[in-house]
Write a protein that holds these residues in place. Structure first.
Motif, PDB file in Angstrom:
ATOM      1  N   THR A 164     -19.691 -16.812  -6.405  1.00 36.31           N
ATOM      2  CA  THR A 164     -19.062 -15.496  -6.253  1.00 36.31           C
ATOM      3  C   THR A 164     -18.299 -15.071  -7.498  1.00 36.31           C
ATOM      4  OG1 THR A 164     -17.030 -16.417  -5.326  1.00 36.31           O
ATOM      5  CG2 THR A 164     -18.784 -15.823  -3.772  1.00 36.31           C
ATOM      6  N   ALA A 195     -15.250 -15.258  -8.160  1.00 32.66           N
ATOM      7  CA  ALA A 195     -14.062 -14.514  -7.739  1.00 32.66           C
ATOM      8  C   ALA A 195     -12.905 -14.662  -8.713  1.00 32.66           C
ATOM      9  CB  ALA A 195     -13.633 -14.968  -6.338  1.00 32.66           C
ATOM     10  N   ASN A 219       0.808  -1.225   0.000  1.00 29.23           N
ATOM     11  CA  ASN A 219       0.000   0.000   0.000  1.00 29.23           C
ATOM     12  C   ASN A 219       0.841   1.273   0.000  1.00 29.23           C
ATOM     13  OD1 ASN A 219      -2.760  -0.922  -0.023  1.00 29.23           O
ATOM     14  ND2 ASN A 219      -2.343  -1.788   1.990  1.00 29.23           N
ATOM     15  N   TRP A 242      -9.607 -12.140 -12.376  1.00 34.93           N
ATOM     16  CA  TRP A 242      -8.267 -12.633 -12.688  1.00 34.93           C
ATOM     17  C   TRP A 242      -8.199 -13.082 -14.141  1.00 34.93           C
ATOM     18  CZ3 TRP A 242      -4.148 -11.820  -9.798  1.00 34.93           C
ATOM     19  CH2 TRP A 242      -4.344 -11.492  -8.456  1.00 34.93           C
ATOM     20  N   ASN A 280      -6.640 -15.042   0.552  1.00 36.91           N
ATOM     21  CA  ASN A 280      -7.855 -14.313   0.885  1.00 36.91           C
ATOM     22  C   ASN A 280      -7.530 -12.913   1.413  1.00 36.91           C
ATOM     23  OD1 ASN A 280     -10.592 -14.358   0.779  1.00 36.91           O
ATOM     24  ND2 ASN A 280     -10.898 -15.544   2.626  1.00 36.91           N
ATOM     25  N   GLN A 281      -6.462 -12.803   2.183  1.00 39.44           N
ATOM     26  CA  GLN A 281      -6.061 -11.515   2.739  1.00 39.44           C
ATOM     27  C   GLN A 281      -5.372 -10.615   1.721  1.00 39.44           C
ATOM     28  OE1 GLN A 281      -4.096 -13.107   6.513  1.00 39.44           O
ATOM     29  NE2 GLN A 281      -4.864 -11.107   7.132  1.00 39.44           N
ATOM     30  N   SER A 282      -4.662 -11.202   0.778  1.00 39.63           N
ATOM     31  CA  SER A 282      -3.830 -10.383  -0.106  1.00 39.63           C
ATOM     32  C   SER A 282      -4.450 -10.095  -1.470  1.00 39.63           C
ATOM     33  CB  SER A 282      -2.470 -11.057  -0.302  1.00 39.63           C
ATOM     34  OG  SER A 282      -2.628 -12.330  -0.878  1.00 39.63           O
ATOM     35  N   PHE A 283      -5.407 -10.885  -1.919  1.00 38.34           N
ATOM     36  CA  PHE A 283      -5.915 -10.697  -3.277  1.00 38.34           C
ATOM     37  C   PHE A 283      -6.690  -9.400  -3.455  1.00 38.34           C
ATOM     38  CE2 PHE A 283      -5.725 -14.946  -5.726  1.00 38.34           C
ATOM     39  CZ  PHE A 283      -4.377 -15.029  -5.491  1.00 38.34           C
ATOM     40  N   ASP A 284      -7.304  -8.870  -2.404  1.00 38.76           N
ATOM     41  CA  ASP A 284      -7.976  -7.571  -2.529  1.00 38.76           C
ATOM     42  C   ASP A 284      -6.961  -6.473  -2.827  1.00 38.76           C
ATOM     43  OD1 ASP A 284     -10.513  -8.554  -2.145  1.00 38.76           O
ATOM     44  OD2 ASP A 284     -10.562  -8.110  -0.010  1.00 38.76           O
ATOM     45  N   ILE A 285      -5.848  -6.507  -2.109  1.00 39.86           N
ATOM     46  CA  ILE A 285      -4.787  -5.512  -2.328  1.00 39.86           C
ATOM     47  C   ILE A 285      -4.218  -5.668  -3.732  1.00 39.86           C
ATOM     48  CG2 ILE A 285      -2.510  -4.702  -1.575  1.00 39.86           C
ATOM     49  CD1 ILE A 285      -3.272  -5.707   1.250  1.00 39.86           C
ATOM     50  N   GLY A 316      -5.728  -6.834  -6.329  1.00 41.53           N
ATOM     51  CA  GLY A 316      -6.728  -6.345  -7.286  1.00 41.53           C
ATOM     52  C   GLY A 316      -6.651  -4.841  -7.468  1.00 41.53           C
ATOM     53  N   LYS A 317      -6.479  -4.116  -6.380  1.00 40.27           N
ATOM     54  CA  LYS A 317      -6.346  -2.652  -6.455  1.00 40.27           C
ATOM     55  C   LYS A 317      -5.080  -2.259  -7.210  1.00 40.27           C
ATOM     56  CE  LYS A 317      -8.866  -1.953  -2.176  1.00 40.27           C
ATOM     57  NZ  LYS A 317      -8.787  -1.675  -0.754  1.00 40.27           N
TER      58      LYS A 317
END
Length: 139
Positions: free
Chosen positions: A107, A109, A20, A113, A57-62, A64-65
């Motif tokens: 979903t 998800a 980030n 990707w 699960n924790q890192s894929f949102d970051i 994606g941004k």
């Protein structure tokens, strides 16, 4: 790798902080750390992969941004290198078994990707990379 024993904050603080941050060096370093973490579980089977699914699960949102930001700068060499590293994280983490949250049809998800990979495949190859080398043995 000594995760999580010697690096308890690696996933909860260190990697997200780097990803980030402003500046490509910090982001690249965070991605290298994430890739190293993912590689720890790369060839584990079923129940031994459960920590990997939490990591993803924790890192894929970051990620994606980051992808959304970088796809606007595909003429930049560093942006392409970072995108390449993100693709390596995805591939390394899913080559043996696709993460359950990505495989969930409800979903969808995995759809973003697949869209990313489609966009990357459609990118035009830079001129300096599309020409033959003078010495074919360099390849």
């Amino acid at each position: 790798m000594d995760y999580p024993e010697k690096w308890p904050t690696l996933l909860s603080h260190d990697i997200p902080t780097l990803l980030n941050m402003e500046g490509e060096k910090a982001v690249y370093t965070g991605l290298l750390a994430l890739l190293g973490l993912v590689q720890k579980y790369e060839f584990e089977l079923e129940e031994d992969r459960i920590p990997l699914f939490g990591i993803l699960n924790q890192s894929f949102d970051i990620l994606g941004k980051l992808i959304n930001q970088l796809m606007q700068h595909t003429n930049s060499e560093i942006a392409l290198k970072i995108l390449h590293l993100i693709c390596k994280v995805f591939y390394t983490s899913n080559q043996l078994v696709i993460a359950p949250f990505l495989a969930d049809v409800k979903t969808q998800a995995i759809a973003p990707w697949l869209g990313l990979f489609n966009q990357l495949l459609k990118l035009e190859v830079p001129q300096e990379l599309s020409s033959f080398t003078e010495n074919m043995e360099e390849i």
